[in-house]
Design a protein around this motif. Sequence first.
Motif: not given
Length: 132
Positions: A30, A126, A128
């Motif tokens: 992450y 998000e 990653w």
Amino acid sequence: MIRKILFVALLAFILCAFGADNKLNGNWEYSGGIYNGKPEAPSKDYKLLRQYDDAHYTALFIEKDAEPITYEKGDYILKQDTCLETQTFSAQPSKLLSITLRYRYRLKNDTLTLNGVLPNGTVVQEYWKRIK
């Protein structure tokens, strides 16, 4: 000319047979996100890691000098630019257990971006990073 046609046909077969299902294979850390328009940096105290194989994922919580803790597991399917994830295990009580979430995903270089809306209405984006 025939060689070109055979090459293109073979390449198309290989991409169909192996391409889409293996895009996420590996480990992803992450690296931050945006939640309801508010940026969030990754923690400096711990790391979040996702491991993907052909059909499953495992999410790990990793603190320095401690054993990794599996906090989530699930199944996933890729369809064009969509990643469908279904949580099958959660270390904590979860309202997402057995619920399939739809994310729009994008792979660029070593970054996986997931965009979606959670059942509670939270808009997520998000990031990653692929790690080795």
